[in-house]
Design a protein around this motif. Sequence first.
Motif, PDB file in Angstrom:
ATOM      1  N   ARG A  17      48.204  53.161  37.469  1.00 52.95           N
ATOM      2  CA  ARG A  17      48.515  52.260  36.605  1.00 52.95           C
ATOM      3  C   ARG A  17      47.626  52.501  35.248  1.00 52.95           C
ATOM      4  NH1 ARG A  17      48.841  46.291  39.532  1.00 52.95           N
ATOM      5  NH2 ARG A  17      50.970  46.658  40.613  1.00 52.95           N
ATOM      6  N   TYR A  18      46.321  52.822  35.278  1.00 48.75           N
ATOM      7  CA  TYR A  18      45.553  52.613  34.136  1.00 48.75           C
ATOM      8  C   TYR A  18      44.783  54.050  33.952  1.00 48.75           C
ATOM      9  CZ  TYR A  18      45.901  47.818  35.125  1.00 48.75           C
ATOM     10  OH  TYR A  18      46.515  46.547  35.326  1.00 48.75           O
ATOM     11  N   GLY A  19      45.069  55.049  34.603  1.00 51.98           N
ATOM     12  CA  GLY A  19      44.347  56.326  34.633  1.00 51.98           C
ATOM     13  C   GLY A  19      42.890  56.328  34.585  1.00 51.98           C
ATOM     14  N   GLN A  20      42.304  55.323  35.428  1.00 49.29           N
ATOM     15  CA  GLN A  20      40.579  55.574  35.775  1.00 49.29           C
ATOM     16  C   GLN A  20      40.585  55.152  36.814  1.00 49.29           C
ATOM     17  OE1 GLN A  20      39.887  52.627  32.640  1.00 49.29           O
ATOM     18  NE2 GLN A  20      40.289  50.886  33.983  1.00 49.29           N
ATOM     19  N   PRO A  21      39.344  55.193  37.625  1.00 49.60           N
ATOM     20  CA  PRO A  21      38.976  55.057  38.824  1.00 49.60           C
ATOM     21  C   PRO A  21      38.666  53.324  39.115  1.00 49.60           C
ATOM     22  CG  PRO A  21      36.981  55.838  37.628  1.00 49.60           C
ATOM     23  CD  PRO A  21      38.202  56.120  36.707  1.00 49.60           C
ATOM     24  N   VAL A  22      39.063  52.734  40.064  1.00 53.62           N
ATOM     25  CA  VAL A  22      38.720  51.381  40.285  1.00 53.62           C
ATOM     26  C   VAL A  22      37.160  51.374  40.426  1.00 53.62           C
ATOM     27  CG1 VAL A  22      38.943  51.662  42.784  1.00 53.62           C
ATOM     28  CG2 VAL A  22      39.265  49.336  41.880  1.00 53.62           C
ATOM     29  N   THR A  23      36.854  50.048  39.967  1.00 52.24           N
ATOM     30  CA  THR A  23      35.233  50.011  39.959  1.00 52.24           C
ATOM     31  C   THR A  23      35.038  49.575  41.544  1.00 52.24           C
ATOM     32  OG1 THR A  23      35.527  47.384  39.729  1.00 52.24           O
ATOM     33  CG2 THR A  23      35.436  48.809  37.778  1.00 52.24           C
ATOM     34  N   THR A  24      33.634  49.684  41.972  1.00 49.62           N
ATOM     35  CA  THR A  24      33.522  49.226  43.365  1.00 49.62           C
ATOM     36  C   THR A  24      33.672  47.808  43.587  1.00 49.62           C
ATOM     37  OG1 THR A  24      31.668  51.174  43.222  1.00 49.62           O
ATOM     38  CG2 THR A  24      31.549  49.798  45.096  1.00 49.62           C
ATOM     39  N   GLU A  25      33.326  46.886  42.576  1.00 51.75           N
ATOM     40  CA  GLU A  25      33.209  45.737  42.841  1.00 51.75           C
ATOM     41  C   GLU A  25      34.853  45.368  43.146  1.00 51.75           C
ATOM     42  OE1 GLU A  25      31.808  41.345  40.875  1.00 51.75           O
ATOM     43  OE2 GLU A  25      31.666  43.134  39.855  1.00 51.75           O
ATOM     44  N   GLN A  26      35.746  45.649  42.305  1.00 52.05           N
ATOM     45  CA  GLN A  26      37.238  45.306  42.390  1.00 52.05           C
ATOM     46  C   GLN A  26      37.661  45.903  43.674  1.00 52.05           C
ATOM     47  OE1 GLN A  26      39.366  46.862  39.007  1.00 52.05           O
ATOM     48  NE2 GLN A  26      41.328  46.385  40.102  1.00 52.05           N
ATOM     49  N   LEU A  27      37.158  47.032  43.904  1.00 50.27           N
ATOM     50  CA  LEU A  27      37.878  47.549  45.225  1.00 50.27           C
ATOM     51  C   LEU A  27      37.390  46.850  46.515  1.00 50.27           C
ATOM     52  CD1 LEU A  27      39.066  49.873  46.739  1.00 50.27           C
ATOM     53  CD2 LEU A  27      36.717  51.071  47.006  1.00 50.27           C
ATOM     54  N   THR A  28      35.943  46.211  46.584  1.00 45.05           N
ATOM     55  CA  THR A  28      35.691  45.639  47.605  1.00 45.05           C
ATOM     56  C   THR A  28      36.386  44.343  47.603  1.00 45.05           C
ATOM     57  OG1 THR A  28      33.408  46.616  47.258  1.00 45.05           O
ATOM     58  CG2 THR A  28      33.457  44.477  48.769  1.00 45.05           C
ATOM     59  N   THR A  29      36.651  43.512  46.328  1.00 49.98           N
ATOM     60  CA  THR A  29      37.302  42.561  46.347  1.00 49.98           C
ATOM     61  C   THR A  29      38.829  42.584  46.839  1.00 49.98           C
ATOM     62  OG1 THR A  29      35.899  41.932  44.255  1.00 49.98           O
ATOM     63  CG2 THR A  29      38.185  40.602  44.716  1.00 49.98           C
ATOM     64  N   GLU A  30      39.451  43.556  46.571  1.00 47.89           N
ATOM     65  CA  GLU A  30      40.872  43.663  47.183  1.00 47.89           C
ATOM     66  C   GLU A  30      40.711  43.849  48.604  1.00 47.89           C
ATOM     67  OE1 GLU A  30      43.724  43.851  45.529  1.00 47.89           O
ATOM     68  OE2 GLU A  30      42.785  43.236  43.773  1.00 47.89           O
ATOM     69  N   VAL A  31      39.917  44.486  48.964  1.00 47.45           N
ATOM     70  CA  VAL A  31      39.557  44.746  50.688  1.00 47.45           C
ATOM     71  C   VAL A  31      39.294  43.314  51.060  1.00 47.45           C
ATOM     72  CG1 VAL A  31      38.371  45.718  52.526  1.00 47.45           C
ATOM     73  CG2 VAL A  31      39.015  47.107  50.618  1.00 47.45           C
ATOM     74  N   SER A  32      38.534  42.623  50.599  1.00 42.07           N
ATOM     75  CA  SER A  32      37.942  41.313  51.105  1.00 42.07           C
ATOM     76  C   SER A  32      39.144  40.216  51.102  1.00 42.07           C
ATOM     77  CB  SER A  32      36.673  40.848  50.310  1.00 42.07           C
ATOM     78  OG  SER A  32      35.650  41.517  50.359  1.00 42.07           O
ATOM     79  N   ARG A  33      39.901  40.217  50.008  1.00 37.12           N
ATOM     80  CA  ARG A  33      41.064  39.443  49.981  1.00 37.12           C
ATOM     81  C   ARG A  33      41.909  39.555  51.120  1.00 37.12           C
ATOM     82  NH1 ARG A  33      42.495  40.670  45.084  1.00 37.12           N
ATOM     83  NH2 ARG A  33      41.928  39.025  44.059  1.00 37.12           N
ATOM     84  N   HIS A  34      42.361  41.021  51.426  1.00 36.51           N
ATOM     85  CA  HIS A  34      43.262  41.262  52.588  1.00 36.51           C
ATOM     86  C   HIS A  34      42.568  40.562  53.811  1.00 36.51           C
ATOM     87  CE1 HIS A  34      46.258  43.601  54.771  1.00 36.51           C
ATOM     88  NE2 HIS A  34      45.105  44.056  55.564  1.00 36.51           N
ATOM     89  N   ILE A  35      41.258  41.011  54.003  1.00 35.27           N
ATOM     90  CA  ILE A  35      40.638  40.360  55.275  1.00 35.27           C
ATOM     91  C   ILE A  35      40.841  38.819  55.457  1.00 35.27           C
ATOM     92  CG2 ILE A  35      38.256  40.277  56.347  1.00 35.27           C
ATOM     93  CD1 ILE A  35      37.362  42.928  55.177  1.00 35.27           C
TER      94      ILE A  35
END
Length: 236
Positions: free
Chosen positions: A104-122
């Motif tokens: 979508r944005y052509g850049q790596p996801v931040t570590t905080e954002q990545l963890t937030t996405e996984v935590s939301r799924h959990i």
Amino acid sequence: MMGGNDRQAYDRGSNIFSPDGRLYQVEYAREAVKRGSASVGIRTEEGVVLAASRRVRSPLLEPRSVEKLHKVDDNHGVASAGHVADARQLVDVARRAAQVERLRYGQPVTTEQLTTEVSRHIQEYTQSGGARPFGAALLVGGYVDGEARLFETDPSGTPYEWRAAAIGGGSDDLRKHLEEHYDEEMGLNDAIALARDALSDEDDEDEDGEFIAVAVVDEEGYRTVDVGEDAASDAE
């Protein structure tokens, strides 16, 4: 005081609070994590070290088939503890989130954002009927835009950020070891040595580091490190 039959009634539903405000299925999932072999993560200015004890139950089992460390993308890695199959599902969630951000944005996801996405799924699996919580915890290490960060997710879906952390069996003792020996100014090689020492002290079978897997995430990306080598040496 609640009787045994009353407690069993709340055990049957993963999304039902007990009268004292507890979700028993989430607590049981945390116990499943504690029964798994240990993993540690250490953050330094140069990057993040992830290490895991690979429990080999038989001399006939190939140690490399025991997956505890996972590459998410070039900027992130994960160490897991608990049910292996559950951990793999969560790693797939992390990989999809990283790919979506890149596309979508052509850049790596931040570590905080990545963890937030996984935590939301959990967390969704702690309030949905007909599903159980994930019996796995993750250490998410990343190096993005010159900054190293380390997060933990647990079966409740709560993320925590750490300088150094431990999950799995013996995590309390491992955390004490890290608290005693962690130095904010240490480099990657010192962090690798500390991670190996902590895991070796926890499991006598791993005194020579034979069954300890190590990975590094730094400006060069994610890579595994052979036991006995330093952070500058890449594993095959």
